[in-house]
Design an enzyme around this catalytic site. Structure first.
Site, PDB file in Angstrom:
ATOM      1  N   ASN A  93      -1.613  -3.042   5.650  1.00 15.40           N
ATOM      2  CA  ASN A  93      -0.637  -1.926   6.176  1.00 15.40           C
ATOM      3  C   ASN A  93      -1.522  -0.665   6.684  1.00 15.40           C
ATOM      4  OD1 ASN A  93      -0.867  -1.258   3.562  1.00 15.40           O
ATOM      5  ND2 ASN A  93       1.198  -0.261   3.897  1.00 15.40           N
ATOM      6  N   GLU A 109      -1.510   0.154  -7.058  1.00 21.25           N
ATOM      7  CA  GLU A 109      -0.743   1.073  -6.154  1.00 21.25           C
ATOM      8  C   GLU A 109      -0.064   0.194  -5.387  1.00 21.25           C
ATOM      9  OE1 GLU A 109      -2.803   4.575  -6.421  1.00 21.25           O
ATOM     10  OE2 GLU A 109      -0.916   4.093  -5.672  1.00 21.25           O
ATOM     11  N   CYS A 127       4.066   2.342   1.947  1.00 23.68           N
ATOM     12  CA  CYS A 127       4.600   2.556   0.743  1.00 23.68           C
ATOM     13  C   CYS A 127       5.263   3.656   0.444  1.00 23.68           C
ATOM     14  CB  CYS A 127       3.426   2.161  -0.467  1.00 23.68           C
ATOM     15  SG  CYS A 127       2.149   3.201  -0.267  1.00 23.68           S
ATOM     16  N   GLU A 178      -5.548   7.651  -6.783  1.00 30.98           N
ATOM     17  CA  GLU A 178      -6.541   7.498  -6.042  1.00 30.98           C
ATOM     18  C   GLU A 178      -6.749   8.692  -5.265  1.00 30.98           C
ATOM     19  OE1 GLU A 178      -5.395   3.756  -3.973  1.00 30.98           O
ATOM     20  OE2 GLU A 178      -7.102   2.767  -5.074  1.00 30.98           O
TER      21      GLU A 178
END
Ligand SMILES: NC(=O)C1=CN([C@@H]2O[C@H](COP(=O)(O)OP(=O)(O)OC[C@H]3O[C@@H](n4cnc5c(N)ncnc54)[C@H](OP(=O)(O)O)[C@@H]3O)[C@@H](O)[C@H]2O)C=CC1
Ligand SMILES: O=C(O)[C@H](O)CS(=O)(=O)O
Length: 484
Positions: free
Chosen positions: A160, A258, A292, A464
């Site tokens: 994505n 993640e 997400c 991150e």
């Protein structure tokens, strides 16, 4: 076949790169990459497996000594060059991304800038890996703490965000002095391979960054079991993340995860409704809802429910759906038929349980789905419990603040949450009460390289980006000097 006109056609790679060599799979097998807008074939990449992956890991291990011995400043200069090359080739990289992932060209351009920002950020962080001195616990003792690169790292990334999810890992890894073997999503390998070519042109030495395309299970199996790999960073579904965590246990690898999300978007009675709708559009419909951190559940207080529903439905109805490369497209296709089926199942289940379709609610042919707003959604619906990953906005009604926070937290996920309200005491109460790693307050777009991105509960491990992001690629070493 989709005809792609690139300024620099050499960026469109059909081979994987291992130890500085651009090669086919050992057995010549390939994967076809398609354009999700029309299903046309774009080209092929190698279908590699454990053997090729093992060679990439060995090359990363061999290259690691020299790379970690370079100064942070030397690594910073190379990363800075990589950042500059990404921006110089932004148009070509965006065209490749829209062709293989489907997002509108403007979003692809934006993602390249976002992806480059992680390389820029960690080029700067490379020079600031500081240690500590600690007052000794005895007169003849001196204590020093140093930070050293973890070593060979593996990265497995989703379709994505085909560029940003790579640089969000490769940036801190290479800045810290680590080396990396990357496995991109099979649906979006061209973006990954183009980034690796630009890294090579920027001066990243051979073996430091390899990209292996092909069988997820075979490549993943080698990346998670090979003892030379000391860390795995994964972005993708929680389901796959759990598999990888289990596989990494055998060699006790460090992991960054993640994973999936189920973001609530709370609208209180005192919210600025126009601002809330603006935030709702970007937090729900970016990448056709395939992020997400997309809002998955709108929780709207009684007093503004009807007005918010009307405004959001009107705005959603105006969004142009089409091929990402076409001018004016705001909503591109979903990545594949499976993604479309999941969206249809969620809408059908919601309607069976009493939801009303205010706008959309139907597929538009191919992988396209209409931007959709559902009223009268209820917590017993699948769309409340599961991540839809599509352009569907279900509106749930609540009465009290306590009920809103309880509904928001009623999920195993904990990545992003959003809320709109102006009472400052309530802003603090709700921000502190939400069980999520990131909270947008009167803001629907929160992703940036300067802030720590990540979730709690089953949305992942680690962070991150930001000054925290490089820590996931460093080991602390405690030096105790005696006899002083
Ligand atoms: N928290 C975050 O930042 C993000 C979370 N996500 C989450 O990921 C999901 C959508 O992305 P999606 O790509 O479908 O997720 P997947 O988890 O299916 O795939 C992600 C990556 O994992 C690889 N993979 C799949 N199975 C295995 C395996 N058994 N071993 C090793 N690698 C494997 C895939 O390879 P292949 O393509 O070859 O199958 C792909 O490269 C959503 O749940 C979304 O929320 C997505 C992006 C960001
Ligand atoms: O993969 C994703 O969904 C990204 O992490 C979202 S973001 O970083 O672009 O917000």
């Amino acid at each position: 076949m989709t005809a792609l006109q690139l300024k620099d056609p050499s960026l469109w790679r059909h081979q994987a790169c291992i130890d500085g060599a651009w090669i086919d799979a050992d057995d010549g097998a390939t994967i076809v990459v398609t354009n999700p807008s029309d299903g046309s074939g774009l080209g092929t990449v190698p279908r590699m497996g454990a053997t090729e992956t093992s060679r990439a890991i060995a090359a990363a291990h061999a290259a690691g000594g020299d790379w970690r011995r370079r100064t942070g400043k030397e690594r910073a200069a190379i990363l800075r060059r990589w950042y500059e090359l990404m921006l110089q080739n932004q148009e070509d990289l965006a065209a490749l991304m829209t062709a293989e992932q489907g997002k509108p060209l403007a979003e692809s351009r934006g993602e390249i800038g976002y992806a480059a920002s992680f390389i820029e950020w960690f080029a700067e962080e490379a020079k600031r890996v500081y240690g500590d001195t600690i007052p000794g616990h005895a007169p003849d003792k001196r204590i020093v703490v140093i930070k050293q690169p973890i070593g060979v790292c593996a990265a497995i990334t989703p379709w994505n965000f085909p560029a940003a999810m790579i640089t969000r890992k490769a940036g801190p890894a290479l800045a810290a002095g680590c080396t990396m073997v990357l496995k991109p999503a099979s649906q979006t390998p061209f973006s990954a391979l183009a980034l690796c070519l630009l890294a090579e042109r920027a001066g990243v030495p051979k073996g430091v960054l390899s990209c292996v395309t092909g069988s997820a299970a075979a490549i993943g199996g080698e990346l998670t079991s090979n003892p030379l790999v000391r860390k795995l960073s994964f972005t993708g579904s929680t389901e796959v993340g759990k598999v990888l965590l289990e596989q990494c246990a055998g060699t006790v690898k460090k992991t960054s995860m993640e994973l999936g999300g189920n973001a609530p978007f709370i609208v209180f009675d005192d919210a600025d409704l126009d601002a809330a709708v603006k935030g709702a559009l970007v937090s729900k419909f970016r990448n056709a809802g395939q992020t997400c951190v997309c809002t998955n559940r709108f929780l709207v207080q009684d007093g503004v429910y009807d007005a918010f529903a009307r405004k959001l439905a009107k705005a959603a109805a105006e969004m142009q759906v089409g091929d990402g490369a076409a001018s004016g497209t705001v909503i591109g296709p979903l990545i594949d038929a499976g993604a479309l089926e999941k969206v249809e199942e969620h809408v059908a289940d919601a309607r069976r349980r009493g939801a009303r379709v205010l706008v959309g609610g139907e597929r538009l042919g191919g992988n396209f789905y209409a931007p959709t707003v559902l009223a009268d959604a209820k917590p017993e619906m699948r769309i409340f419990k599961e991540e839809t990953f599509g352009p569907v906005a279900p509106l749930f009604r609540f009465h009290t603040e306590a009920e809103a926070v309880a509904l928001a937290n009623d999920t195993n996920f904990g990545l992003a949450a959003y809320f709109y309200g102006r009472d400052i005491a309530r802003v603090w109460r709700v921000a502190e009460g939400l069980e999520f790693g990131m909270v947008g307050i009167n803001e629907g777009l929160i992703s940036t390289e300067v802030a720590p991105f990540g979730g709690v509960k089953e949305s992942g491990l680690g962070r991150e980006g930001s000054k925290y992001g490089i820590d996931d690629y460093l080991e602390l070493k405690y030096l105790c000097m005696g006899g002083m």
